[in-house]
Design an enzyme around this catalytic site. Structure first.
Site, PDB file in Angstrom:
ATOM      1  N   TYR A 167     -13.435   1.787  13.004  1.00  0.00           N
ATOM      2  CA  TYR A 167     -12.901   2.492  11.823  1.00  0.00           C
ATOM      3  C   TYR A 167     -13.934   3.497  11.294  1.00  0.00           C
ATOM      4  O   TYR A 167     -13.593   4.531  10.733  1.00  0.00           O
ATOM      5  CB  TYR A 167     -12.481   1.488  10.748  1.00  0.00           C
ATOM      6  CG  TYR A 167     -11.413   2.011   9.807  1.00  0.00           C
ATOM      7  CD1 TYR A 167     -10.183   2.443  10.279  1.00  0.00           C
ATOM      8  CD2 TYR A 167     -11.642   2.090   8.437  1.00  0.00           C
ATOM      9  CE1 TYR A 167      -9.203   2.927   9.427  1.00  0.00           C
ATOM     10  CE2 TYR A 167     -10.670   2.578   7.565  1.00  0.00           C
ATOM     11  CZ  TYR A 167      -9.454   2.989   8.078  1.00  0.00           C
ATOM     12  OH  TYR A 167      -8.495   3.474   7.215  1.00  0.00           O
ATOM     13  N   LYS A 174     -12.549   5.887   3.033  1.00  0.00           N
ATOM     14  CA  LYS A 174     -11.697   5.018   2.200  1.00  0.00           C
ATOM     15  C   LYS A 174     -12.498   4.411   1.041  1.00  0.00           C
ATOM     16  O   LYS A 174     -11.965   4.210  -0.054  1.00  0.00           O
ATOM     17  CB  LYS A 174     -11.066   3.904   3.042  1.00  0.00           C
ATOM     18  CG  LYS A 174     -10.039   4.393   4.069  1.00  0.00           C
ATOM     19  CD  LYS A 174      -8.856   5.101   3.436  1.00  0.00           C
ATOM     20  CE  LYS A 174      -7.718   5.346   4.416  1.00  0.00           C
ATOM     21  NZ  LYS A 174      -6.708   6.279   3.925  1.00  0.00           N
TER      22      LYS A 174
HETATM   23  P1  NAP Z   1       0.968   8.891   9.485  1.00  0.00           P
HETATM   24  O1  NAP Z   1       2.408   8.616   9.544  1.00  0.00           O
HETATM   25  O2  NAP Z   1       0.351   9.555  10.667  1.00  0.00           O
HETATM   26  O3  NAP Z   1       0.634   9.685   8.137  1.00  0.00           O
HETATM   27  C1  NAP Z   1      -0.580  10.393   7.948  1.00  0.00           C
HETATM   28  C2  NAP Z   1      -0.206  11.708   7.365  1.00  0.00           C
HETATM   29  O4  NAP Z   1      -1.360  12.457   6.955  1.00  0.00           O
HETATM   30  C3  NAP Z   1       0.548  12.599   8.354  1.00  0.00           C
HETATM   31  O5  NAP Z   1       1.727  13.070   7.762  1.00  0.00           O
HETATM   32  C4  NAP Z   1      -0.451  13.695   8.600  1.00  0.00           C
HETATM   33  O6  NAP Z   1       0.086  14.919   9.013  1.00  0.00           O
HETATM   34  C5  NAP Z   1      -1.058  13.803   7.221  1.00  0.00           C
HETATM   35  N1  NAP Z   1      -2.198  14.714   7.206  1.00  0.00           N
HETATM   36  C6  NAP Z   1      -3.348  14.661   7.914  1.00  0.00           C
HETATM   37  N2  NAP Z   1      -4.120  15.717   7.623  1.00  0.00           N
HETATM   38  C7  NAP Z   1      -3.434  16.458   6.713  1.00  0.00           C
HETATM   39  C8  NAP Z   1      -3.691  17.670   6.015  1.00  0.00           C
HETATM   40  N3  NAP Z   1      -4.822  18.367   6.185  1.00  0.00           N
HETATM   41  N4  NAP Z   1      -2.747  18.134   5.145  1.00  0.00           N
HETATM   42  C9  NAP Z   1      -1.589  17.483   4.944  1.00  0.00           C
HETATM   43  N5  NAP Z   1      -1.297  16.329   5.575  1.00  0.00           N
HETATM   44  C10 NAP Z   1      -2.209  15.827   6.453  1.00  0.00           C
HETATM   45  O7  NAP Z   1       0.147   7.514   9.311  1.00  0.00           O
HETATM   46  P2  NAP Z   1       0.143   6.382   8.182  1.00  0.00           P
HETATM   47  O8  NAP Z   1      -0.452   5.203   8.853  1.00  0.00           O
HETATM   48  O9  NAP Z   1       1.451   6.285   7.527  1.00  0.00           O
HETATM   49  O10 NAP Z   1      -0.974   6.913   7.178  1.00  0.00           O
HETATM   50  C11 NAP Z   1      -0.747   7.107   5.799  1.00  0.00           C
HETATM   51  C12 NAP Z   1      -1.914   6.593   4.988  1.00  0.00           C
HETATM   52  O11 NAP Z   1      -1.964   5.170   5.103  1.00  0.00           O
HETATM   53  C13 NAP Z   1      -3.274   7.107   5.438  1.00  0.00           C
HETATM   54  O12 NAP Z   1      -4.075   7.337   4.311  1.00  0.00           O
HETATM   55  C14 NAP Z   1      -3.818   5.914   6.222  1.00  0.00           C
HETATM   56  O13 NAP Z   1      -5.235   5.902   6.288  1.00  0.00           O
HETATM   57  C15 NAP Z   1      -3.292   4.792   5.365  1.00  0.00           C
HETATM   58  N6  NAP Z   1      -3.316   3.466   5.992  1.00  0.00           N
HETATM   59  C16 NAP Z   1      -2.732   3.270   7.211  1.00  0.00           C
HETATM   60  C17 NAP Z   1      -2.778   2.016   7.784  1.00  0.00           C
HETATM   61  C18 NAP Z   1      -2.180   1.764   9.138  1.00  0.00           C
HETATM   62  O14 NAP Z   1      -2.516   0.761   9.764  1.00  0.00           O
HETATM   63  N7  NAP Z   1      -1.293   2.612   9.626  1.00  0.00           N
HETATM   64  C19 NAP Z   1      -3.399   0.942   7.120  1.00  0.00           C
HETATM   65  C20 NAP Z   1      -3.963   1.180   5.862  1.00  0.00           C
HETATM   66  C21 NAP Z   1      -3.922   2.452   5.312  1.00  0.00           C
HETATM   67  P3  NAP Z   1      -0.269  15.369  10.552  1.00  0.00           P
HETATM   68  O15 NAP Z   1       0.441  14.385  11.436  1.00  0.00           O
HETATM   69  O16 NAP Z   1       0.238  16.773  10.626  1.00  0.00           O
HETATM   70  O17 NAP Z   1      -1.750  15.306  10.716  1.00  0.00           O
END
Ligand code: NAP
Length: 267
Positions: A167, A174
């Site tokens: 990570y 984070k």
């Molecule tokens: P996700 O569907 O890939 O969502 C991440 C989003 O961030 C995507 O829409 C991505 O767009 C966007 N993004 C990245 N860079 C950007 C920028 N410069 N401007 C605007 N948008 C941008 O994945 P997710 O897992 O749902 O992630 C959402 C949040 O949850 C994140 O903060 C992640 O760290 C957190 N989280 C995830 C998990 C897990 O296991 N999945 C666990 C805990 C926390 P692009 O695809 O165009 O880059």
């Protein structure tokens, strides 16, 4: 005996009716942000979306339309003038904004494996800029639209608090994000704007796929939770939406875990 009139407030009958919610970070129907958006809409909120780039617009538009949303705006969160344009459109079309969901993170794939100590400055800055500073700038710019108070929610992960293999720089981002939540909650509290993070257990999404060996991590994770099962996007969606209702009225500056109890376990 005197009769008291203490019927509890009904929090559950369309508690978000009349509320306007901007959801940043839907990439597809597996995105955590999409589950949050669906729950917000189910509770009565009008939901607007942003997308990054044309490719994502193709995927996000049908999702937005399925919720009857007509607010679909282009936004790269590292572009300050793009944020200004989004806020101007919200002001023009909605006149206010009550809820901001920040569900965005990015780090170079090469910085999500190997040794954290080898992270280059460019990768460190990029991860912190997209995954943390964007919450600060979005909050600052949307603050004037939160005229009736508001709720700002971001997404975090246990890697902020503990070392989680691979990570790396995202854990540092984070940690900074969770600290930012506390300082933002302090600044915006007098305007009744609440700021919280939801620390989600691992779920399979596009962003998660960037973490080396994520699949293996997911399958070994279940046994390390108190409930013996992984969470889903919808678990996060329901909890985040709840935080935006009157049920969360006095919760601010917090990092709340939706992780089947993993954060308190040593299994
Ligand atoms: P996700 O569907 O890939 O969502 C991440 C989003 O961030 C995507 O829409 C991505 O767009 C966007 N993004 C990245 N860079 C950007 C920028 N410069 N401007 C605007 N948008 C941008 O994945 P997710 O897992 O749902 O992630 C959402 C949040 O949850 C994140 O903060 C992640 O760290 C957190 N989280 C995830 C998990 C897990 O296991 N999945 C666990 C805990 C926390 P692009 O695809 O165009 O880059």
């Amino acid at each position: 005996m005197t009769e008291t009139n203490t019927a509890p407030v009904n929090y559950w009958n369309s508690p978000l009716k009349g509320k306007k919610a901007l959801v940043v970070g839907v990439a597809n129907d597996r995105s955590i942000a999409w589950s949050i958006a669906q729950q917000l809409a189910a509770l009565g909120a009008e939901v607007g979306f942003t997308y990054q780039g044309e490719n994502l617009e193709r995927r996000v538009r049908p999702l937005a339309e399925s919720l009857g949303s007509t607010m679909l705006l282009s936004l790269d969160v590292t572009n300050e003038s793009a944020i200004d344009a989004v806020v101007a459109t919200l002001k023009d079309k909605w006149g206010k904004c009550d809820i901001l969901i920040h569900s965005v993170a990015f780090a170079e794939r090469s910085d999500l494996e190997g040794r954290f100590v080898d992270t280059p400055l460019s990768g460190f800055q990029k991860a912190l800029e997209v995954s943390c500073y964007s919450l600060v700038s979005l909050s600052r710019k949307i603050e004037p639209l939160m005229v009736d108070g508001g709720s700002i929610i971001t997404l975090s992960y246990l890697g902020a608090n503990r070392v989680v293999k691979n990570y790396n720089v995202m854990g540092v981002a984070k940690a900074a994000l969770e600290a930012s939540v506390r300082y933002l909650a302090c600044d915006l509290g007098p305007k009744k704007i609440r700021v919280n993070s939801v620390s989600a257990g691992p779920v399979k999404t596009l962003a998660a796929a960037g973490i080396k060996n994520f699949k293996e991590m997911l399958s070994s994770n279940e046994a390390r939770t108190l409930l013996g099962e992984n969470i889903s996007q919808d678990d996060v969606g329901a909890y985040a939406a709840f935080l935006c209702t009157p049920g969360g009225a006095h919760v601010t500056g917090q990092n709340v875990f939706v992780d089947s109890g993993q954060s308190v376990a040593q299994l």
